[in-house]
Every structure is written in structure tokens, then in C-alpha cells.
Design a protein around this motif. Structure first.
Motif, mmCIF file in Angstrom:
data_model
loop_
_atom_site.group_PDB
_atom_site.id
_atom_site.type_symbol
_atom_site.label_atom_id
_atom_site.label_comp_id
_atom_site.label_asym_id
_atom_site.label_seq_id
_atom_site.Cartn_x
_atom_site.Cartn_y
_atom_site.Cartn_z
ATOM 1 N N SER A 157 -38.409 -33.872 -28.215
ATOM 2 C CA SER A 157 -38.043 -34.168 -26.827
ATOM 3 C C SER A 157 -36.780 -35.023 -26.795
ATOM 4 O O SER A 157 -36.551 -35.873 -27.666
ATOM 5 C CB SER A 157 -39.185 -34.878 -26.104
ATOM 6 O OG SER A 157 -39.472 -36.132 -26.698
ATOM 7 N N ARG A 174 -33.328 -33.012 -20.449
ATOM 8 C CA ARG A 174 -33.598 -31.614 -20.800
ATOM 9 C C ARG A 174 -32.273 -30.859 -20.771
ATOM 10 O O ARG A 174 -31.237 -31.424 -20.494
ATOM 11 C CB ARG A 174 -34.608 -31.012 -19.814
ATOM 12 C CG ARG A 174 -35.971 -31.708 -19.862
ATOM 13 C CD ARG A 174 -36.915 -31.196 -18.780
ATOM 14 N NE ARG A 174 -38.214 -31.856 -18.833
ATOM 15 C CZ ARG A 174 -38.478 -33.036 -18.292
ATOM 16 N NH1 ARG A 174 -37.517 -33.695 -17.631
ATOM 17 N NH2 ARG A 174 -39.673 -33.575 -18.397
ATOM 18 N N TRP A 175 -32.341 -29.580 -21.064
ATOM 19 C CA TRP A 175 -31.137 -28.740 -21.074
ATOM 20 C C TRP A 175 -31.311 -27.628 -20.058
ATOM 21 O O TRP A 175 -32.339 -26.943 -20.043
ATOM 22 C CB TRP A 175 -30.897 -28.171 -22.476
ATOM 23 C CG TRP A 175 -30.669 -29.271 -23.471
ATOM 24 C CD1 TRP A 175 -31.620 -29.946 -24.169
ATOM 25 C CD2 TRP A 175 -29.420 -29.848 -23.806
ATOM 26 N NE1 TRP A 175 -31.027 -30.922 -24.945
ATOM 27 C CE2 TRP A 175 -29.684 -30.888 -24.751
ATOM 28 C CE3 TRP A 175 -28.101 -29.623 -23.428
ATOM 29 C CZ2 TRP A 175 -28.670 -31.673 -25.302
ATOM 30 C CZ3 TRP A 175 -27.085 -30.398 -23.977
ATOM 31 C CH2 TRP A 175 -27.372 -31.406 -24.901
#
Length: 506
Positions: free
Chosen positions: A256, A278-279
Motif C-alpha cells: 500500500s 493510490r494510482w
């Protein structure tokens, strides 16, 4: 009530470091996370913190023993010294690069986080070179990106990249501007770059827009020297977190992604927040919630006990914990070793005894975000008239409460302050008697940075409030400090010592 920071609740609350850990950078090595931060003119410098979950941190030492050149840092310099370091782990060693805005880019390294750390090496000489970060590429090549301080160089809003020798000891070229903030509409004060590589992209995370109200940018390119495309990935938006930027992207062992950054909190300095990351579908980092800071959330790693950097100290054998730093390079006689508990400071004769901002021999730690109560016991053992010692909240203005030897030999309980524009202190309350030469000193730090002083002479209990509410202020690029000091007027003979015991922050 469950502790939101600990294993019982499974969640955390921001800030995860509620004091002035300015310009944080973080790495992971195995299951361990390590953080360093700006230390400016304080000594020792380059604090080292350890965590297993990115929330609970412990201060484990410092990487920089003294500041050079020694004569320059013989006096407090809260706007100089160590600016915005970057920590990395490469080839089995820990590396820290930082910029001294008046000297250039420097580096230390060590085989383990506890050292031994090398002496500083000047990687690139020059004024205004700040915020460096190295990158060792997969093919063995190395690079260094840095920003610029206009106050020293006349240049700002630029990020420059150099080829770096693989041993990290020197740059190999004159460097090229890889991001020009002036060419980006609406961007200004671009600085603080951190260099990464992911999935064939070179990434530079860099903040812009000023400390109080800025944002976090991300830049990516397929080539180390660009061209780079940009995006704002974190900004205040509708949140209550002003200026969320300048920090570190780190990935847990489970995969993560997280981003740690600072928030400028006035007198408390730059406190550290943790954001999930996040992506998105286009391959850009999505930080926080919708690009805005979150107040907290699930722990990155659960099941670990709560811990915080130490603040309390009993000063065993006259020593002090790693939470303390001097305001300049220390000299023999500032602190006296002895058998038993208590910090014994020499009441050093100085012409600057009436302005704590000029004293290098103040032992200080970060002012914690309130509400907090700070207490310490003091015994003044100095016979010289004018010798004094006390507990201070010190910034560009200061206030202190403590004991002073009067001209008639009596010890008085005193409370003094100086405004930002004042060149010397004056009374915040009338002096009172302290016939035993001992006192319990207290300051209550409120959530808005106001400080309320109190003291009790001898065995009196409880401490009596003194003077007015003092509004703590920062100092240079640092937050205000909690300090302990002892001093005497210039020319005093054998001024003696002051002993502090049972320092507590509750």
C-alpha cells in the motif's frame, strides 16, 4: 474510549507527529520506516525517527554531530544549517543529503541507522542550493535533483538535475533545469523535490505555492532530464489542513502507498500528516481523498503499540535524551556530568544574558501542539549577582520563568519576556521571594499557541499563575522551542550552576 493511534482502535488521527518535524522525508527498509527532518541551526542535527506503521514514531538519534563551519554555528541560526533533507537506502547503507543555503549540498552515510555516520561531505558548493534528493537508477547511474533559495542565490521556482557519482560524493556536471515553475501557469515557489522511479517513469514529487497555503505537485517523465508533465495531487480544498505539502511517498511491505507531508501550524512549526495514496487510471498518484487531506483513517499496519517521540526527562547522571538539542554547537561546561538525577547547567557569564535569542547554550526541544502542561523543578546554586536559570518558550519573541540571584544575595522568583521587536527582556510580573533557591516551574501550552506561566517557590503547592498569556511565535524557519537555560552577567566570577529535575510534558 479507544486510542485512535494504537492497536485497539485500528485507526489513526492526523497529525501523526504533533510538533515541528519540518520537511519530513521517509523510507522503508524491510518492515521498518525511517524519517528525518530539517534541523536548521540546532545541534545535534538530522533527527532520526523509527516506526513500524507510519503512525507511531520513536526518536532514535541524530545523524549529524556538529555543524560546520564551527565558528558560523557558534551562535543560534534558526534560518541556516540543515534544510529539507532526503534519506535513502542504497548499496547496504543509509544516505542523507541536505542543503545548507549558505554553503551547498552535503551528504552523510552510515551502514545502520544508529551509525556510525560519516562526517559531512560537500557534494556541490554554492549559495542557495537547497532540498537535494538523490536517485540511484537500475543501470547503476545516479542523479541528484535540487531546488533554489532566492534569498541566497537570486533564483527560485526551478528544479535542477545533475548526474551524480555513484558513490554519492560529487556531481558530475553543471546540471540542467528539468522543471521551470515560471513556465507553469499559476505555479510559484516550487521547491522541496523528492526523486523516485516507478514502472518506467521518473517521478519528482515537489511542493509549490508557499508554506502556509501551498500544494503538492507530481511531475513525471520517461527520461530523467525530461520533459516532465505535471499535476497537482494534494491541496487544502474544503479541508481544514492549510498548505498540505512537502514530504515523502512510501510503500509498505504489503504494497500500500502512503504520503507523509507537513502542515504549517504557526508557533508549533510544521506538523506531520499521513495520507493514503493510490494510482488513478492515468497512472497519476491520488493522494488523500479526492486530492484533499484526510483527518485520519485505518492504520497502515495494525497490531502495534502506541508510541511517541520522548518529551519527559529525569536527566540521569546529568545526561539528557535525544529529544533535546542545543541552539548552536555545544562547548565544554554547558552541561556538567555528575552522579545522580538532574540536568546541571553552568550559569555561563555572557553579555547576552538578557536576550535568550542570542544565547547558544539553551537546551531546547520542540513545542508540542497544545493543550499540554510542561513542568520542571529547578534549584539555583549560583552565588554571582544576576545569575539566573529557567524554563522558556523561545522563538522570535520569548518568555521565561525561573530563579535569579539578586545583588543582596537573595534568590528571587522572576518572570520575564521580550517582544519580537524588543532587544532585551523586561518583567512580566513582579519578582517574588524564593528563600530556598528552589522552585517548581510550569507553563500551560494552549491549542492556539498561547502559553500561561506559573511557579511555586520551595515546597509551595500548587504553582501560582504569573503574568499574562504569552503568544508563542516561531523563529526563522522553526517553530517555537521549549528551553532550559542558565546564564550570568558578563564578568561574573565562578557563576555556579543550576539543576533541573523531573521535566514533564502531560
Amino acid at each position: 474510549m479507544k486510542d485512535p493511534h494504537g492497536e485497539s482502535g485500528g485507526t489513526y488521527r492526523n497529525p501523526v507527529l504533533a510538533a515541528d518535524w519540518s520537511d519530513p522525508d521517509v523510507i522503508r527498509v524491510g518492515d521498518d520506516f525511517y524519517l528525518t527532518a530539517s534541523s536548521f541551526g540546532r545541534v545535534p542535527g538530522l533527527p532520526l525517527l523509527h516506526s513500524r506503521d507510519l503512525v507511531n514514531w520513536r526518536l532514535v538519534g541524530h545523524a549529524l554531530r556538529r555543524l560546520e563551519p564551527a565558528d558560523r554555528f557558534a551562535v543560534p541560526r534558526p534560518d541556516g544549517g540543515v534544510w529539507a533533507p532526503a534519506i535513502r537506502h542504497h548499496a547496504g547503507r543509509f544516505w542523507i543529503f541536505w542543503g545548507d543555503p549558505d554553503l551547498g549540498i552535503q551528504q552523510v552515510n552510515a551502514p545502520a541507522i544508529h551509525g556510525p555516520w560519516t562526517e559531512p561531505r560537500l557534494v556541490k558548493e554554492g549559495k542557495g542550493l537547497i532540498d537535494p534528493c538523490p536517485l540511484w537508477d537500475d543501470d547503476g547511474a545516479a542523479y541528484l535533483v535540487h531546488g533554489w533559495a532566492r534569498s541566497r542565490s537570486g533564483v527560485k521556482n526551478r528544479l535542477t538535475c545533475h548526474r551524480l557519482s555513484p558513490d554519492g560524493e560529487r556531481v558530475l556536471d553543471e546540471g540542467r533545469v528539468v522543471v521551470d515553475g515560471d513556465a507553469l501557469p499559476g505555479w510559484f515557489t516550487l521547491e522541496g523535490p523528492k526523486f523516485y522511479r516507478r514502472d518506467g517513469w521518473y517521478w519528482i514529487f515537489a511542493p509549490a505555492g508557499s508554506v502556509e497555503t501551498g500544494w503538492q505537485g507530481a511531475f513525471r517523465s520517461r527520461s530523467v532530464f525530461g520533459p516532465y508533465e505535471e499535476r497537482i495531487v494534494l491541496a487544502q480544498g474544503e479541508s481544514e489542513v492549510n498548505g498540505p505539502h512537502q514530504g515523502a511517498w512510501v510503500t509498505t511491505a504489503a504494497g500500500s502507498d502512503w504520503f507523509l507531508h507537513f502542515q504549517h501550524r504557526g508557533a508549533f512549526g510544521r506538523v506531520v500528516h499521513l495520507q493514503p495514496m493510490r494510482w488513478d487510471a492515468d497512472g497519476w498518484p491520488a493522494v488523500g481523498s479526492g486530492g484533499e487531506p484526510v483527518p485520519g483513517g485505518p492504520l497502515p499496519v495494525g497490531g502495534l503499540p502506541t508510541q511517541r517521540p520522548a518529551t519527559d526527562d529525569d536527566f540521569p547522571d546529568g545526561g539528557f535524551g535525544p529529544q533535546w538539542s542545543w541552539l548552536a554547537n555545544p562547548q565544554p561546561g554547558w552541561a556538567r556530568s555528575h552522579r545522580g538525577a538532574g540536568l546541571r547547567l553552568g550559569c555561563l557569564p555572557t553579555a547576552d544574558a538578557h536576550d535568550l535569542r542570542l544565547l547558544p547554550h539553551v537546551l531546547a526541544q520542540r513545542l508540542p501542539v497544545g493543550p499540554r502542561r510542561v513542568t520542571v523543578e529547578l534549584a539555583l546554586d549560583a552565588e554571582a549577582p544576576g545569575a539566573r536559570a529557567g524554563l522558556t518558550v523561545l522563538g522570535d519573541a520569548f518568555s521565561w520563568i525561573g530563579l535569579e540571584r539578586a545583588g543582596d544575595g537573595a534568590v528571587r522568583l522572576v518572570h520575564r519576556f521580550a517582544e519580537q521587536v524588543a532587544e532585551r527582556e523586561r518583567d512580566a510580573a513582579p519578582p517574588g521571594p524564593a528563600p530556598t533557591g528552589r522552585a517548581l516551574l510550569r507553563v500551560d501550552v494552549l491549542a492556539d499557541g498561547r502559553c500561561r506561566f506559573a511557579a511555586a517557590a520551595g515546597d509551595a503547592d500548587p504553582p501560582v499563575p504569573s503574568g499574562f498569556d504569552f503568544a508563542a511565535v516561531g523563529w526563522g524557519w522553526t517553530g517555537a522551542q521549549l528551553g532550559l537555560f542558565a546564564a550570568a552577567p558578563a564578568g561574573a566570577d565562578d557563576a555556579g550552576t543550576a539543576t533541573f529535575t523531573r521535566f514533564r510534558v502531560t
